[in-house]
Write a protein that holds these residues in place. Sequence first.
Motif, PDB file in Angstrom:
ATOM      1  N   ASP A   1       0.709  -1.190   0.032  1.00 21.71           N
ATOM      2  CA  ASP A   1      -0.232  -0.192   0.009  1.00 21.71           C
ATOM      3  C   ASP A   1       0.915   1.367  -0.005  1.00 21.71           C
ATOM      4  O   ASP A   1       0.379   2.355  -0.712  1.00 21.71           O
ATOM      5  CB  ASP A   1      -0.945   0.043   1.083  1.00 21.71           C
ATOM      6  CG  ASP A   1      -1.862  -1.119   1.260  1.00 21.71           C
ATOM      7  OD1 ASP A   1      -2.697  -1.042   0.266  1.00 21.71           O
ATOM      8  OD2 ASP A   1      -1.740  -2.082   1.936  1.00 21.71           O
ATOM      9  N   VAL A   2       1.969   1.209   0.305  1.00 28.08           N
ATOM     10  CA  VAL A   2       3.083   2.280   0.429  1.00 28.08           C
ATOM     11  C   VAL A   2       4.417   1.650   0.685  1.00 28.08           C
ATOM     12  O   VAL A   2       4.436   0.824   1.189  1.00 28.08           O
ATOM     13  CB  VAL A   2       2.702   3.326   1.672  1.00 28.08           C
ATOM     14  CG1 VAL A   2       2.897   2.499   3.168  1.00 28.08           C
ATOM     15  CG2 VAL A   2       3.701   4.515   1.616  1.00 28.08           C
ATOM     16  N   PHE A   3       5.215   2.334  -0.159  1.00 32.11           N
ATOM     17  CA  PHE A   3       6.764   2.120  -0.015  1.00 32.11           C
ATOM     18  C   PHE A   3       7.449   3.011   0.749  1.00 32.11           C
ATOM     19  O   PHE A   3       7.242   4.226   0.568  1.00 32.11           O
ATOM     20  CB  PHE A   3       7.318   2.189  -1.609  1.00 32.11           C
ATOM     21  CG  PHE A   3       8.422   1.655  -1.812  1.00 32.11           C
ATOM     22  CD1 PHE A   3       9.077   0.128  -1.712  1.00 32.11           C
ATOM     23  CD2 PHE A   3       9.504   2.480  -1.758  1.00 32.11           C
ATOM     24  CE1 PHE A   3      10.386  -0.007  -1.813  1.00 32.11           C
ATOM     25  CE2 PHE A   3      10.918   2.140  -1.938  1.00 32.11           C
ATOM     26  CZ  PHE A   3      11.242   0.936  -1.863  1.00 32.11           C
ATOM     27  N   VAL A   4       8.224   2.644   1.584  1.00 27.19           N
ATOM     28  CA  VAL A   4       8.971   3.337   2.531  1.00 27.19           C
ATOM     29  C   VAL A   4      10.332   3.251   2.331  1.00 27.19           C
ATOM     30  O   VAL A   4      10.844   2.275   2.324  1.00 27.19           O
ATOM     31  CB  VAL A   4       8.744   2.952   4.107  1.00 27.19           C
ATOM     32  CG1 VAL A   4       9.266   3.893   4.991  1.00 27.19           C
ATOM     33  CG2 VAL A   4       7.290   2.845   4.313  1.00 27.19           C
ATOM     34  N   PHE A   5      11.134   4.565   1.986  1.00 30.94           N
ATOM     35  CA  PHE A   5      12.476   4.414   1.676  1.00 30.94           C
ATOM     36  C   PHE A   5      12.999   5.280   2.843  1.00 30.94           C
ATOM     37  O   PHE A   5      13.331   6.411   2.506  1.00 30.94           O
ATOM     38  CB  PHE A   5      12.460   5.245   0.120  1.00 30.94           C
ATOM     39  CG  PHE A   5      13.934   5.260  -0.559  1.00 30.94           C
ATOM     40  CD1 PHE A   5      14.453   3.829  -0.976  1.00 30.94           C
ATOM     41  CD2 PHE A   5      14.738   6.175  -0.425  1.00 30.94           C
ATOM     42  CE1 PHE A   5      15.675   3.782  -1.490  1.00 30.94           C
ATOM     43  CE2 PHE A   5      16.008   6.287  -0.938  1.00 30.94           C
ATOM     44  CZ  PHE A   5      16.632   5.226  -1.496  1.00 30.94           C
ATOM     45  N   PRO A   6      13.754   4.635   3.515  1.00 36.31           N
ATOM     46  CA  PRO A   6      14.412   5.524   4.573  1.00 36.31           C
ATOM     47  C   PRO A   6      15.814   5.939   4.663  1.00 36.31           C
ATOM     48  O   PRO A   6      16.457   6.571   5.378  1.00 36.31           O
ATOM     49  CB  PRO A   6      14.452   4.255   5.735  1.00 36.31           C
ATOM     50  CG  PRO A   6      14.509   3.007   5.344  1.00 36.31           C
ATOM     51  CD  PRO A   6      13.804   3.149   3.968  1.00 36.31           C
ATOM     52  N   SER A   7      16.529   5.434   3.443  1.00 34.13           N
ATOM     53  CA  SER A   7      17.739   5.775   2.882  1.00 34.13           C
ATOM     54  C   SER A   7      18.185   7.127   3.034  1.00 34.13           C
ATOM     55  O   SER A   7      17.241   7.979   2.376  1.00 34.13           O
ATOM     56  CB  SER A   7      18.183   5.095   1.858  1.00 34.13           C
ATOM     57  OG  SER A   7      19.669   5.282   1.543  1.00 34.13           O
ATOM     58  N   ARG A   8      19.248   7.610   3.604  1.00 31.83           N
ATOM     59  CA  ARG A   8      19.697   8.972   3.278  1.00 31.83           C
ATOM     60  C   ARG A   8      21.009   9.113   2.497  1.00 31.83           C
ATOM     61  O   ARG A   8      21.588  10.188   2.404  1.00 31.83           O
ATOM     62  CB  ARG A   8      19.935   9.615   4.718  1.00 31.83           C
ATOM     63  CG  ARG A   8      18.794   9.954   5.529  1.00 31.83           C
ATOM     64  CD  ARG A   8      19.230  10.426   6.722  1.00 31.83           C
ATOM     65  NE  ARG A   8      17.921  10.772   7.772  1.00 31.83           N
ATOM     66  CZ  ARG A   8      17.045  11.894   7.670  1.00 31.83           C
ATOM     67  NH1 ARG A   8      17.632  12.956   6.677  1.00 31.83           N
ATOM     68  NH2 ARG A   8      16.196  12.247   8.439  1.00 31.83           N
TER      69      ARG A   8
END
Length: 339
Positions: free
Chosen positions: A244-251
């Motif tokens: 439902d949602v794609f979470v991209f925590p990389s910085r």
Amino acid sequence: MNILIVSDAWHPQVNGVVRTIGTVRRELEAMGQTVEVIGPDRFRTVAMPSYPEIRLAVGARRRLWTMIEAMRPDCIHIATEGPLGFAARAYCLKHGKPFTTAYHTRFPEYLRDRAPIPLALSYAVVRRFHRPSSAVMVATQTIEDALTGRGFANIKRWTRGVDTALFRPRDKGFLDLPRPVSLYVGRVAVEKNLEEFLKLDLPGTKLVVGDGPARAELQRKYPEVQWAGAKHGEDLARHYAAADVFVFPSRTDTFGLVLLEAMASGIPVAAYPVPGPLDVVNGSGAGCLDEDLKRAVETALTIPAEICRDHALGYSWRRSAEQFLSNLRPFGHAELPPP
């Protein structure tokens, strides 16, 4: 034209660099070019410290030089700043051959996450590596601006694409999990900042698709998370589309192919406002960038799938291959075709 790509990232590794090189290679061959990739799989290797999945070539210089002579390439592209990259660079400098390079990975930031190495020192090494390059290829304007600010020159754009036939909206019934499903796809490693996603208080299910050196520790620490392991092809595409949602925590990513794959699957993106998401997602309406990652997830969940899909359709691997080809520097006896 006979094109040689030298890369320390190559099969059986699974990452964005390998996928980019492999896909662009196929596009170039479809355009009539001959492309050879030399990777660590042709040499004796050792495991990279703290990252055993990555194998580094050792003692490869003499053999690599012999292989280059035998291949008689018209131009050489050095994809990575690793042992093979340095060996290919030394060959080109010794024999007066022009070459191009790419800045795929923010190695200084990766090193900082693993060891107390000052950014100024690691950037000095990376800058020295790229200085003789005829073109330092980067994926986004944000990375170009950052490198220019650190004294890099000869920077050229090399964008990325997505397979919109493979990554497309599908039936979400593939995943029988409590909704909403918040998905992460990528390496499970410290530089991906994955724990910032895992510790969020979110409804539904957190799903991680991928593997890496940090998986065992994080899986013990977050047993409520669904750990699917690495997926490929149709299996990977089905996992994207069922979320439902794609979470991209990389910085620290320079682009983030997974962002395009998610959006092509009709899945909105939640990420930090950093290089990669700023260039790929910001202003598109296909995701939400916020320093509060939980708020970004909540906002992204309200975005229609059609907006995400339409945005991803603007990215083409053929265009990426044409840019790559136009950036190459032949040795002098070959001419580049027009893009």
